[in-house]
Scaffold this active site. Structure first.
Site: not given
Length: 178
Positions: A61, A131
């Site tokens: 990603h 994250y």
């Protein structure tokens, strides 16, 4: 906290400050002064976490310009093999990958700058990843490449993949804007 280069100079391995006693542990995952000293981004806009089972692969990603972002990846519990692919056309490492094992038992994090694809394979059930990213999520700039097109041996026979991750184009098909 110590920050060192990975095999890709721009991707940093963060050896987090760690304390442990009879109560448990305490881990520092970010120090603005240290990041600024090294010229790393400190203006994080969003924080996410995911919980995944063994053999889940998430990736590869990234967000496209103008919403590309720097990110910090932490494993809170469990373990992963974290894989990063350099998508910067002018880089000597263009289309190469690195793989780094991260575990909640050894408090290390990764700093991944703009222009890199990111993915990971969970090695344990109930792995929790955190994250931090420097731009907000923009659905029209959300992108990825097929995890199995980068040349890395994931060493899993039947990976668990999202529908989205199953339909990414290959690394060879991807026209990099980075």
């Amino acid at each position: 906290m110590k920050i060192k280069n990975s095999e890709f100079e721009e991707v940093k391995i963060i050896e987090n400050a760690y304390a442990y006693d009879m109560r448990g542990n305490f881990i520092k995952t970010f120090n603005e002064e240290e990041f600024l000293r090294l010229g790393l981004s400190t203006d994080f806009k969003e924080t996410y976490y995911s919980t995944s089972q063994k053999d889940v692969i998430r990736g590869m990603h990234f967000q496209l310009p103008p919403y590309e972002h720097d990110k910090i990846i932490h494993v809170i519990c469990g373990s992963v093999v974290d894989v990063v692919v350099d998508l910067r056309k002018e880089s000597k490492n263009y289309k190469r990958y690195i793989a780094i094992r991260l575990t909640g038992n050894r408090p290390r994090s990764l700093y991944i700058p703009k222009g890199f694809a990111h993915g990971f394979q969970c090695l344990e059930n109930n792995t929790v990843m955190l994250y931090q990213v420097t731009t907000g999520y923009q659905p029209n700039c959300d992108s990825g490449i097929a995890y199995n097109s980068i040349g890395y041996d994931w060493s899993v026979e039947d990976p668990i993949l999202s529908e989205r991750d199953q339909h990414f184009i290959t690394l060879e098909e991807f026209e990099s804007p980075f």
